[in-house]
Scaffold this motif. Structure first.
Motif, PDB file in Angstrom:
ATOM      1  N   LEU A 191       0.845  -1.199   0.000  1.00 54.97           N
ATOM      2  CA  LEU A 191       0.000   0.000   0.000  1.00 54.97           C
ATOM      3  C   LEU A 191       0.881   1.250   0.000  1.00 54.97           C
ATOM      4  CD1 LEU A 191      -2.725   1.506   0.375  1.00 54.97           C
ATOM      5  CD2 LEU A 191      -2.422   1.194   2.844  1.00 54.97           C
ATOM      6  N   VAL A 192       1.886   1.274   0.869  1.00 54.59           N
ATOM      7  CA  VAL A 192       2.802   2.412   0.911  1.00 54.59           C
ATOM      8  C   VAL A 192       3.516   2.574  -0.430  1.00 54.59           C
ATOM      9  CG1 VAL A 192       4.946   3.278   1.959  1.00 54.59           C
ATOM     10  CG2 VAL A 192       3.136   2.324   3.414  1.00 54.59           C
ATOM     11  N   ALA A 193       3.978   1.459  -1.003  1.00 51.15           N
ATOM     12  CA  ALA A 193       4.733   1.513  -2.258  1.00 51.15           C
ATOM     13  C   ALA A 193       3.902   2.055  -3.408  1.00 51.15           C
ATOM     14  CB  ALA A 193       5.256   0.120  -2.602  1.00 51.15           C
ATOM     15  N   ARG A 194       2.600   1.859  -3.363  1.00 50.03           N
ATOM     16  CA  ARG A 194       1.746   2.370  -4.441  1.00 50.03           C
ATOM     17  C   ARG A 194       1.599   3.890  -4.382  1.00 50.03           C
ATOM     18  NH1 ARG A 194      -1.040  -2.504  -3.451  1.00 50.03           N
ATOM     19  NH2 ARG A 194      -2.519  -1.562  -1.997  1.00 50.03           N
ATOM     20  N   HIS A 195       1.702   4.472  -3.206  1.00 51.38           N
ATOM     21  CA  HIS A 195       1.442   5.913  -3.069  1.00 51.38           C
ATOM     22  C   HIS A 195       2.700   6.750  -2.895  1.00 51.38           C
ATOM     23  CE1 HIS A 195      -2.992   5.632  -2.813  1.00 51.38           C
ATOM     24  NE2 HIS A 195      -2.724   4.416  -2.334  1.00 51.38           N
ATOM     25  N   TYR A 196       3.762   6.140  -2.400  1.00 55.05           N
ATOM     26  CA  TYR A 196       5.001   6.878  -2.137  1.00 55.05           C
ATOM     27  C   TYR A 196       5.543   7.595  -3.388  1.00 55.05           C
ATOM     28  CZ  TYR A 196       8.604   7.572   1.467  1.00 55.05           C
ATOM     29  OH  TYR A 196       9.417   8.102   2.434  1.00 55.05           O
ATOM     30  N   PRO A 197       5.556   6.938  -4.572  1.00 57.87           N
ATOM     31  CA  PRO A 197       6.183   7.577  -5.737  1.00 57.87           C
ATOM     32  C   PRO A 197       5.569   8.914  -6.135  1.00 57.87           C
ATOM     33  CG  PRO A 197       5.884   5.240  -6.129  1.00 57.87           C
ATOM     34  CD  PRO A 197       5.156   5.556  -4.866  1.00 57.87           C
ATOM     35  N   ARG A 198       4.253   9.037  -6.075  1.00 59.94           N
ATOM     36  CA  ARG A 198       3.637  10.292  -6.529  1.00 59.94           C
ATOM     37  C   ARG A 198       3.834  11.428  -5.527  1.00 59.94           C
ATOM     38  NH1 ARG A 198      -1.229  11.226  -4.018  1.00 59.94           N
ATOM     39  NH2 ARG A 198      -2.105   9.430  -2.875  1.00 59.94           N
ATOM     40  N   LEU A 199       4.196  11.101  -4.286  1.00 56.53           N
ATOM     41  CA  LEU A 199       4.384  12.119  -3.257  1.00 56.53           C
ATOM     42  C   LEU A 199       5.851  12.452  -3.012  1.00 56.53           C
ATOM     43  CD1 LEU A 199       1.777  10.687  -0.706  1.00 56.53           C
ATOM     44  CD2 LEU A 199       1.436  12.594  -2.291  1.00 56.53           C
TER      45      LEU A 199
END
Length: 341
Positions: A50-58
């Motif tokens: 879950l973290v890996a899916r959102h970390y890149p865009r932020l």
């Protein structure tokens, strides 16, 4: 001499350029390896993904984040790799097993890391761990285990699934029989369904809510006791393990083995990451913990998000190392298993 001088000038220039790179410039087109200390499935793996899916865009530079499972040694193998082998440039993240500071405190021989040297980024949840029974056992509360044996499953003798019930047997007089050797928590869950064991020695309360909400709704599992420093708001009538202690000395030991809940699903990076990149990793984590898209996906999967800052998480980990020698010595006997008893 002329070539040597030129070489020194080139080295100085390239070093200066590297040092002048902003985090955004550094992370652009980079890949961050997210190391998970378990096999796929289960709360550590699902939460990391879950973290890996959102970390890149932020993250400044929007690097790619790739999850890599590295099971082995009940989390020790992954933590050792992050400490000793992984690049120290901010391109490695790791959701560290919560009992790593405990193992360091008692001097476990496999440990090759010092939790004080990791770059702590933050903790995604401080939900307590729990011990549960399966509905067919007839055991519905912890008082039942003082009079009736409950067989619980655990991955290994150094895992929290072994340590918590073993500590309760030694200090409180419960009658847990612990079966070890399961590859992971999901395997223990399957063993409960098959009737091989009557419960699980430890699991995150948040993991039960997100991974098996139907079991809770259908009352297939009974939560017997919590492990943490505070009761979960939605488990107000389930006691904490240390609340059951018979004296102050035992209470101190049970609080010690409960203290790692303050870093129960924490993210770290390697030692030696530059201050600006570590600050960028921490700022991204803090932003993500308030990001509506991230929180919406977490809510959809019923994954608890109750974050702690990098400073709070690091303090929780280091507090384990600062416990009194007497408490650590008693905990060591409990944690290292039957060979020391």
């Amino acid at each position: 001499m002329r070539m040597a001088a030129i070489g020194l000038i080139v080295f100085a220039c390239t070093t200066g350029i590297a040092q002048a790179q902003s985090p955004e410039e550094f992370y652009r087109n980079k890949t961050i390896d997210f190391i998970v200390p378990t096999s796929p499935g289960g709360d550590y793996d699902l939460r990391s993904r879950l973290v890996a899916r959102h970390y890149p865009r932020l993250m400044p530079g929007n690097p790619q984040v790739v999850v890599r499972n590295m099971p082995g040694g009940l989390g020790v193998a992954a933590a050792n790799w992050v400490a000793k082998v992984a690049p120290r440039d901010g391109t490695v993240l790791h959701m560290i097993f919560q009992n790593m500071p405990t193992l360091q405190a008692i001097g476990a021989k496999e440990i090759q890391f010092d939790v004080r040297q990791f770059g702590w980024i933050g903790n995604t949840t401080n939900t307590p761990n729990v011990i549960n029974s399966w509905h067919t056992t007839g055991i519905t509360k912890i008082e039942d285990v003082y009079n009736k044996e409950l067989v619980v499953g655990a991955p290994g003798a150094a895992s929290s699934s072994y340590v918590y019930p073993a500590a309760m047997n030694a200090l409180l007089g419960t009658k847990f029989r612990i079966v070890t050797g399961y590859p992971g928590g999901n395997d223990v869950n399957l063993a409960m369904e098959k009737g091989e064991v009557g419960g699980r020695g430890s699991n995150s309360w948040a993991s039960w809510k997100s991974g098996h909400p139907h079991w809770l709704a259908e009352k297939k599992i009974n939560i017997l006791v919590q492990i943490g420093l505070e009761r979960a708001p939605d488990l107000p009538n389930v006691p904490l393990i240390w609340e059951l202690a018979k004296n102050d000395e035992d209470r101190a030991v049970l609080k010690f083995i409960s203290s790692d809940i303050g870093m129960s699903r924490s993210i770290i990076t390697t030692p030696g990451v530059s201050a600006d990149r570590l600050a960028a990793l921490r700022a991204t984590f803090d932003t993500m913990m308030k990001d509506q898209e991230f929180l919406a996906e977490a809510a959809k999967t019923k994954m608890d998000i109750s974050p702690s800052s990098a400073a709070q998480t690091q303090a929780a980990a280091e507090s384990m190392l600062n416990a009194s020698p007497q408490v650590i010595a008693r905990a060591k006997v409990l944690i290292e298993g039957p060979a020391t008893r």
